[in-house]
Motif scaffolding. Structure first.
Motif, mmCIF file in Angstrom:
data_model
loop_
_atom_site.group_PDB
_atom_site.id
_atom_site.type_symbol
_atom_site.label_atom_id
_atom_site.label_comp_id
_atom_site.label_asym_id
_atom_site.label_seq_id
_atom_site.Cartn_x
_atom_site.Cartn_y
_atom_site.Cartn_z
ATOM 1 N N ARG A 1 0.813 -1.214 0.000
ATOM 2 C CA ARG A 1 0.000 0.000 0.000
ATOM 3 C C ARG A 1 0.848 1.266 0.000
ATOM 4 O O ARG A 1 0.403 2.318 0.438
ATOM 5 N N SER A 2 2.044 1.181 -0.494
ATOM 6 C CA SER A 2 2.893 2.371 -0.560
ATOM 7 C C SER A 2 2.315 3.379 -1.551
ATOM 8 O O SER A 2 1.850 3.003 -2.639
ATOM 9 N N PRO A 3 2.341 4.672 -1.217
ATOM 10 C CA PRO A 3 1.787 5.699 -2.114
ATOM 11 C C PRO A 3 2.545 5.773 -3.438
ATOM 12 O O PRO A 3 3.772 5.581 -3.479
ATOM 13 N N ASP B 1 -2.988 6.634 -2.683
ATOM 14 C CA ASP B 1 -2.677 7.013 -1.310
ATOM 15 C C ASP B 1 -2.580 5.819 -0.364
ATOM 16 O O ASP B 1 -2.545 5.982 0.856
ATOM 17 N N GLY B 2 -2.529 4.643 -0.936
ATOM 18 C CA GLY B 2 -2.495 3.434 -0.131
ATOM 19 C C GLY B 2 -3.837 2.733 -0.057
ATOM 20 O O GLY B 2 -3.910 1.574 0.366
ATOM 21 N N GLN B 3 -4.898 3.426 -0.467
ATOM 22 C CA GLN B 3 -6.230 2.829 -0.452
ATOM 23 C C GLN B 3 -6.958 3.007 -1.787
ATOM 24 O O GLN B 3 -7.627 2.106 -2.253
#
Length: 413
Positions: free
Chosen positions: A77-79, A125-127
């Motif tokens: 989930r890295s941006p 943004d990770g999501q």
């Protein structure tokens, strides 16, 4: 590749690395791409903080691409941020096939072809992935499935930002510009917002008539209109739970019609047609047949069993000629031939047509202008001139009221 690795167990971040890569003559094939990426070249740098791509360029068919991007970290989930430029991208079937289903369904609503330039940004943004898009159209053709009239040579901009899609385009119908504006929220999931189109002197030809949607198509086609129109159209819905509303204003620019149910040519028609939710109202209509002037209004309303056309026309100075006779039903034509009218009359005409059961009705009221009108009945060949009175035709019945005329010095009533 160039790389460097360092380790200092006493430092706050013990390990450091840096890998710099320079890619040349790269190639990438993926089923999600319309064509393979070729001639890939660029620079990337990987450190313990993430990966950076710089000046990454490629070709996709005739199109050229340039990208740069950054990924902070190496977790799932890295941006991520990606920015790119696409130039001379061809809108063709291969591109359609590569789109996800949600975009492909929207594509088929407009069927664009041509070439575009685009600036794109994708951020994660990770999501959630958030796309931003700015497209410059150059010589693009498209249509709209609710009114399938193909526009050509489209130019302008399309933008997708913060889940809001906007458009500002100018395209051409024949040689006339049509201006289109659009603002749609949540365009890929539950689109709601508005779209507007405006054009002047748009030719009313077979291409235009074939594009008229719904139950009104057959009735308007039967009028065989020719000429040009000015129009403004708007479709909108304020929230995803309601249907799209539709409204249109059409100004007639000396249009000619010849309705197949009443084939009497009316030319130089001016007036206003207004559509609301599929129902039409005709206002301030004015047209001419030779020296005669006709005016009036009416409506075209969608019903469960078809469309209901209602017209009321008032005619002033209408010549009694063969074209008017031939527009009437056979029974009325026979009466006309028996009476042999000549001259000029004032008319009131009510026309009603229900397309579902093909039911057509016409009611007519004629008042002769005495100084010019005469009759000479076949069954009583005695010419009467300077006629006064009223002739009405309704449901196949003819009525003469207060009829009087002159034959020399003789007055007959």
């Amino acid at each position: 590749l160039e790389f460097h690795v360092a380790h200092d167990p006493e430092a706050p971040t013990p390990s450091h690395f840096r890998c710099t890569g320079h890619l040349t003559r790269g190639r990438l094939e993926d089923s999600r791409l319309p064509r393979p990426l070729t001639e890939i070249g660029g620079l990337f740098v990987a450190t313990e903080e993430g990966v950076t791509m710089e000046r990454l360029a490629a070709r996709c068919g005739r199109a050229t691409l340039q990208f740069s991007g950054r990924r902070n970290g190496y977790e799932e989930r890295s941006p991520v941020t990606l920015k790119g430029e696409v130039r001379e991208l061809e809108l063709d079937q291969e591109l359609i096939d590569a789109l996800p289903e949600s975009l492909r369904s929207q594509w088929h609503r407009f069927l664009p072809t041509g070439q575009v330039n685009a600036d794109v940004t994708f951020s994660y943004d990770g999501q959630t992935w958030r796309p931003e898009l700015s497209v410059q159209c150059d010589n693009v053709a498209f249509t709209y499935d609710k009114f399938p009239y193909r526009l050509q040579n489209g130019q302008g901009t399309l933008e997708l930002r913060d889940d809001v899609f906007t458009a500002n385009l100018t395209a051409y119908a024949a040689s006339q510009p049509v201006r289109i504006r659009l603002r749609m929220l949540q365009p890929l999931s539950v689109p709601h917002g508005w779209v507007e189109a405006k054009g002047d002197n748009i030719p009313v030809d077979d291409k235009f008539l074939d594009a008229i949607p719904g139950k009104a198509h057959a009735v308007i086609r039967a009028m065989d209109p020719r000429g040009s129109v000015n129009f403004f159209a708007r479709a909108w819905r304020d929230n995803p739970d309601e249907p799209f509303h539709r409204h249109a204003l059409v100004g007639l620019n000396r249009v000619a019609i010849r309705y197949e149910k009443f084939p009497y040519q009316i030319s130089n028609i001016r007036g206003t047609l207004e559509m609301s939710e599929g129902d039409w109202e005709f206002r301030d209509l004015e047209g001419f047949h030779g020296p005669g002037r006709l005016s009036g209004g009416g409506s075209l309303v969608a019903a469960s069993d078809g469309s209901h056309l209602s017209l009321h026309l008032t005619g002033k100075g209408i010549p009694l000629e063969a074209e008017l006779r031939d527009a009437l039903k056979p029974g009325m034509q026979q009466i006309w031939n028996n009476v042999q009218p000549q001259g000029i009359v004032d008319l009131g005409v009510d026309i009603s047509y229900l397309s579902g059961d093909d039911r057509f009705a016409i009611n007519l009221r004629a008042e002769p202008r005495s100084e010019s009108t005469s009759i000479k009945p076949n069954y009583f060949p005695y010419r009467l001139e300077n006629l006064h009175g009223v002739l009405t035709y309704r449901d196949g019945h003819v009525t003469l009221e207060r009829l009087r005329g002159e034959h020399g010095n003789t007055r007959v009533s």
